[in-house]
Write a protein that holds these residues in place. Structure first.
Motif, mmCIF file in Angstrom:
data_model
loop_
_atom_site.group_PDB
_atom_site.id
_atom_site.type_symbol
_atom_site.label_atom_id
_atom_site.label_comp_id
_atom_site.label_asym_id
_atom_site.label_seq_id
_atom_site.Cartn_x
_atom_site.Cartn_y
_atom_site.Cartn_z
ATOM 1 N N HIS A 31 2.823 19.327 -17.100
ATOM 2 C CA HIS A 31 1.594 19.786 -17.742
ATOM 3 C C HIS A 31 0.844 20.770 -16.845
ATOM 4 O O HIS A 31 -0.378 20.700 -16.728
ATOM 5 N N TRP A 32 1.551 21.688 -16.215
ATOM 6 C CA TRP A 32 0.951 22.618 -15.260
ATOM 7 C C TRP A 32 -0.104 23.503 -15.924
ATOM 8 O O TRP A 32 -1.167 23.746 -15.357
ATOM 9 N N GLN A 33 0.158 23.984 -17.121
ATOM 10 C CA GLN A 33 -0.792 24.860 -17.803
ATOM 11 C C GLN A 33 -2.088 24.125 -18.134
ATOM 12 O O GLN A 33 -3.175 24.680 -18.026
ATOM 13 N N HIS A 34 -1.983 22.873 -18.522
ATOM 14 C CA HIS A 34 -3.188 22.088 -18.804
ATOM 15 C C HIS A 34 -3.979 21.842 -17.523
ATOM 16 O O HIS A 34 -5.217 21.865 -17.536
ATOM 17 N N LEU A 62 -4.080 23.752 -14.862
ATOM 18 C CA LEU A 62 -4.764 24.984 -14.476
ATOM 19 C C LEU A 62 -5.976 25.245 -15.362
ATOM 20 O O LEU A 62 -6.969 25.805 -14.903
ATOM 21 N N GLY A 63 -5.910 24.827 -16.600
ATOM 22 C CA GLY A 63 -7.044 24.988 -17.500
ATOM 23 C C GLY A 63 -8.224 24.092 -17.123
ATOM 24 O O GLY A 63 -9.378 24.424 -17.395
ATOM 25 N N LEU A 64 -7.944 22.971 -16.490
ATOM 26 C CA LEU A 64 -9.002 22.050 -16.079
ATOM 27 C C LEU A 64 -9.554 22.360 -14.691
ATOM 28 O O LEU A 64 -10.535 21.751 -14.270
ATOM 29 N N LEU A 65 -8.952 23.296 -13.993
ATOM 30 C CA LEU A 65 -9.360 23.596 -12.628
ATOM 31 C C LEU A 65 -10.819 24.036 -12.496
ATOM 32 O O LEU A 65 -11.509 23.562 -11.598
ATOM 33 N N PRO A 66 -11.348 24.905 -13.377
ATOM 34 C CA PRO A 66 -12.773 25.253 -13.248
ATOM 35 C C PRO A 66 -13.700 24.049 -13.419
ATOM 36 O O PRO A 66 -14.718 23.938 -12.739
ATOM 37 N N TYR A 67 -13.344 23.135 -14.305
ATOM 38 C CA TYR A 67 -14.165 21.942 -14.499
ATOM 39 C C TYR A 67 -14.089 21.032 -13.274
ATOM 40 O O TYR A 67 -15.069 20.378 -12.924
ATOM 41 N N ALA A 68 -12.934 20.978 -12.641
ATOM 42 C CA ALA A 68 -12.787 20.178 -11.424
ATOM 43 C C ALA A 68 -13.672 20.726 -10.315
ATOM 44 O O ALA A 68 -14.222 19.960 -9.521
ATOM 45 N N LEU A 69 -13.822 22.037 -10.266
ATOM 46 C CA LEU A 69 -14.692 22.646 -9.265
ATOM 47 C C LEU A 69 -16.140 22.205 -9.476
ATOM 48 O O LEU A 69 -16.835 21.848 -8.521
ATOM 49 N N PHE A 70 -16.597 22.206 -10.715
ATOM 50 C CA PHE A 70 -17.961 21.767 -11.000
ATOM 51 C C PHE A 70 -18.131 20.257 -10.804
ATOM 52 O O PHE A 70 -19.214 19.789 -10.486
ATOM 53 N N LEU A 71 -17.069 19.499 -10.996
ATOM 54 C CA LEU A 71 -17.145 18.055 -10.796
ATOM 55 C C LEU A 71 -17.230 17.704 -9.315
ATOM 56 O O LEU A 71 -17.833 16.695 -8.959
ATOM 57 N N ARG A 103 0.826 -1.209 0.000
ATOM 58 C CA ARG A 103 0.000 0.000 0.000
ATOM 59 C C ARG A 103 0.859 1.257 0.000
ATOM 60 O O ARG A 103 0.565 2.220 -0.702
ATOM 61 N N PHE A 104 1.932 1.245 0.780
ATOM 62 C CA PHE A 104 2.843 2.389 0.804
ATOM 63 C C PHE A 104 3.499 2.576 -0.556
ATOM 64 O O PHE A 104 3.618 3.693 -1.049
ATOM 65 N N LEU A 105 3.937 1.482 -1.166
ATOM 66 C CA LEU A 105 4.588 1.547 -2.470
ATOM 67 C C LEU A 105 3.638 2.085 -3.540
ATOM 68 O O LEU A 105 4.022 2.939 -4.350
ATOM 69 N N ILE A 106 2.397 1.636 -3.540
ATOM 70 C CA ILE A 106 1.412 2.131 -4.505
ATOM 71 C C ILE A 106 1.152 3.617 -4.268
ATOM 72 O O ILE A 106 1.090 4.402 -5.216
ATOM 73 N N GLY A 107 1.013 4.029 -3.011
ATOM 74 C CA GLY A 107 0.807 5.440 -2.699
ATOM 75 C C GLY A 107 1.981 6.303 -3.128
ATOM 76 O O GLY A 107 1.800 7.400 -3.663
ATOM 77 N N ALA A 108 3.197 5.807 -2.905
ATOM 78 C CA ALA A 108 4.389 6.554 -3.308
ATOM 79 C C ALA A 108 4.476 6.684 -4.827
ATOM 80 O O ALA A 108 4.804 7.750 -5.358
ATOM 81 N N LEU A 109 4.168 5.597 -5.533
ATOM 82 C CA LEU A 109 4.205 5.648 -6.994
ATOM 83 C C LEU A 109 3.134 6.583 -7.557
ATOM 84 O O LEU A 109 3.395 7.331 -8.504
ATOM 85 N N LEU A 110 1.933 6.558 -6.976
ATOM 86 C CA LEU A 110 0.881 7.464 -7.439
ATOM 87 C C LEU A 110 1.231 8.922 -7.142
ATOM 88 O O LEU A 110 0.949 9.809 -7.943
ATOM 89 N N SER A 111 1.855 9.162 -6.003
ATOM 90 C CA SER A 111 2.281 10.529 -5.673
ATOM 91 C C SER A 111 3.355 11.018 -6.639
ATOM 92 O O SER A 111 3.319 12.161 -7.088
ATOM 93 N N ALA A 112 4.312 10.159 -6.948
ATOM 94 C CA ALA A 112 5.366 10.526 -7.893
ATOM 95 C C ALA A 112 4.783 10.767 -9.282
ATOM 96 O O ALA A 112 5.185 11.715 -9.977
ATOM 97 N N LEU A 113 3.836 9.946 -9.688
ATOM 98 C CA LEU A 113 3.195 10.123 -10.991
ATOM 99 C C LEU A 113 2.412 11.436 -11.041
ATOM 100 O O LEU A 113 2.485 12.168 -12.038
ATOM 101 N N ALA A 114 1.686 11.742 -9.975
ATOM 102 C CA ALA A 114 0.929 12.999 -9.927
ATOM 103 C C ALA A 114 1.880 14.193 -9.980
ATOM 104 O O ALA A 114 1.606 15.181 -10.674
ATOM 105 N N PHE A 115 2.991 14.124 -9.263
ATOM 106 C CA PHE A 115 3.973 15.208 -9.304
ATOM 107 C C PHE A 115 4.532 15.381 -10.700
ATOM 108 O O PHE A 115 4.661 16.502 -11.206
#
Length: 68
Positions: free
Chosen positions: A28-31, A33-42, A10-22
């Motif tokens: 793709h920071w600009q993309h 930020l562009g999806l942030l308003p849609y995330a709010l509505f979701l 579980r720790f290994l999966i969490g660490a890998l998902l965190s690294a992937l998200a980072f």
């Protein structure tokens, strides 16, 4: 599986998902930020689905409706 191995997996999966998200946000920071308003509505329907599960269909309200 032993408890220690299960906790390590579980720790290994969490660490890998965190690294992937980072990595995704770093490249793709600009993309993101562009999806942030849609995330709010979701979040609105998701909060409705996950936070109202304790009401059990409002059965007690329908019983009281007919009583004076």
């Amino acid at each position: 599986m032993s408890a220690k191995l299960d906790m390590f997996v579980r720790f290994l999966i969490g660490a890998l998902l965190s690294a992937l998200a980072f990595w995704v946000l770093e490249n793709h920071w600009q993309h993101a930020l562009g999806l942030l308003p849609y995330a709010l509505f979701l979040t609105c329907p998701l909060m409705h689905l996950f936070m109202h599960h304790g009401h059990h269909g409002h059965h007690e309200h329908s019983d009281r409706a007919g009583k004076p």
